[in-house]
Design a protein around this motif. Structure first.
Motif, short mmCIF file in Angstrom:
data_model
loop_
_atom_site.label_atom_id
_atom_site.label_comp_id
_atom_site.label_asym_id
_atom_site.label_seq_id
_atom_site.Cartn_x
_atom_site.Cartn_y
_atom_site.Cartn_z
N UNK A 190 8.53 -8.73 -6.35
CA UNK A 190 9.77 -8.85 -5.57
C UNK A 190 9.71 -10.07 -4.66
N UNK A 191 8.57 -10.30 -4.05
CA UNK A 191 8.42 -11.48 -3.17
C UNK A 191 8.67 -12.76 -3.97
N UNK A 213 0.82 -1.21 0.00
CA UNK A 213 0.00 0.00 0.00
C UNK A 213 0.85 1.26 0.00
N UNK A 214 1.99 1.23 0.66
CA UNK A 214 2.90 2.37 0.73
C UNK A 214 4.22 1.95 0.06
N UNK A 215 4.21 2.05 -1.26
CA UNK A 215 5.29 1.46 -2.05
C UNK A 215 6.30 2.48 -2.56
N UNK A 216 6.55 3.50 -1.76
CA UNK A 216 7.56 4.50 -2.08
C UNK A 216 8.56 4.59 -0.93
N UNK A 240 13.10 -3.49 -15.83
CA UNK A 240 12.25 -4.67 -15.72
C UNK A 240 10.85 -4.34 -15.21
N UNK A 241 10.63 -3.08 -14.85
CA UNK A 241 9.32 -2.68 -14.34
C UNK A 241 9.08 -3.00 -12.88
N UNK A 242 10.16 -3.30 -12.14
CA UNK A 242 10.02 -3.65 -10.73
C UNK A 242 9.91 -2.42 -9.85
N UNK A 243 10.47 -1.30 -10.29
CA UNK A 243 10.48 -0.05 -9.53
C UNK A 243 10.48 1.11 -10.51
N UNK A 244 10.29 2.30 -9.97
CA UNK A 244 10.53 3.54 -10.72
C UNK A 244 11.48 4.39 -9.90
N UNK A 272 6.79 3.18 -6.87
CA UNK A 272 6.09 2.14 -7.62
C UNK A 272 6.75 0.77 -7.43
N UNK A 273 7.12 0.46 -6.19
CA UNK A 273 7.79 -0.80 -5.87
C UNK A 273 6.78 -1.95 -6.00
#
Length: 220
Positions: A215-216, A165-168, A197-201, A209-210
């Motif tokens: 990742x898990x 939910x809080x992916x920054x 790879x689109x996993x983060x920004x 945008x994690x």
């Protein structure tokens, strides 16, 4: 020490409840608030033990190449085992200390700390427990640095510090390199690969945008 300071210290460290009034009133015992970014350097001989009542202190090693490795942090109600071993063994402190935010500290002169260790079982058990807990943390740190790729270590760090939910996460590449004990260039290169790879920004001072679920899966 004032009675209110003693009560506050015992609230933070229940193991101090057995300390006699006579021992509390010895010269040199004090409560001090240290400012953020205060540094104690490796190699110093400590005149007092520091018990962290409120705040955060980071212990780290600094290599000859200037690279930092975070060993662990001490928070409210904690004690650094490296500090304890330095005082008990009357040797130089073997790491660097950085006060990360204003921190209230109970200072106990070395001679008194040594005597309390011999006199009060609850206090001695607390210090030995601190040794055991930090030994596990240090063992895990070594395992991570030796046996895990930096990519997996970044995945795990991001999962630990954020949620779906809080992916920054607000953190610089330099700071992340210090936390994981590697070079900034390695961190930057790996993060850029993750972004492709689109996993983060990536943005200045932030990882956004994690993608937690992905990742898990990659960590497992």
């Amino acid at each position: 020490m004032q009675s209110e300071q003693i009560k506050d210290a015992i609230t933070c460290f229940p193991c101090l409840a057995d300390i006699s009034d006579e021992d509390w009133n010895e010269d040199g015992i004090s409560v001090v608030t240290l400012p953020a970014n205060h540094i104690i350097h490796e190699g110093e001989f400590l005149e007092s033990a520091a018990l962290i009542m409120h705040g955060t202190v980071r212990m780290y090693k600094l290599g000859e190449n200037g690279r930092e490795v975070t060993l662990y942090r001490i928070h409210d109600g904690g004690c650094c085992p490296l500090m304890a071993s330095s005082i008990l063994g009357e040797t130089a402190y073997e790491a660097n200390i950085c006060i990360e935010k204003p921190t209230k500290v109970l200072f106990v002169p070395a001679r008194i700390f040594q005597r309390w260790m011999g006199t009060y079982m609850s206090f001695r058990q607390f210090i030995f427990k601190s040794f055991a807990e930090r030994l596990i943390i240090m063992s895990n740190l070594i395992d991570n640095m030796v046996f895990k790729s930096i990519r997996i270590r970044i995945f795990e760090y991001l999962l630990e510090k954020t949620t779906a939910e809080h992916n920054t996460l607000t953190i610089t590449h330099d700071h992340l390199a210090i936390e994981l004990g590697t070079a900034r260039e390695v961190i930057s290169r790996t993060l850029k690969g993750m972004e492709k790879e689109g996993l983060i920004s990536l943005s200045r001072g932030q990882i956004t945008n994690i993608q937690h679920d992905q990742l898990i899966e990659l960590v497992e």
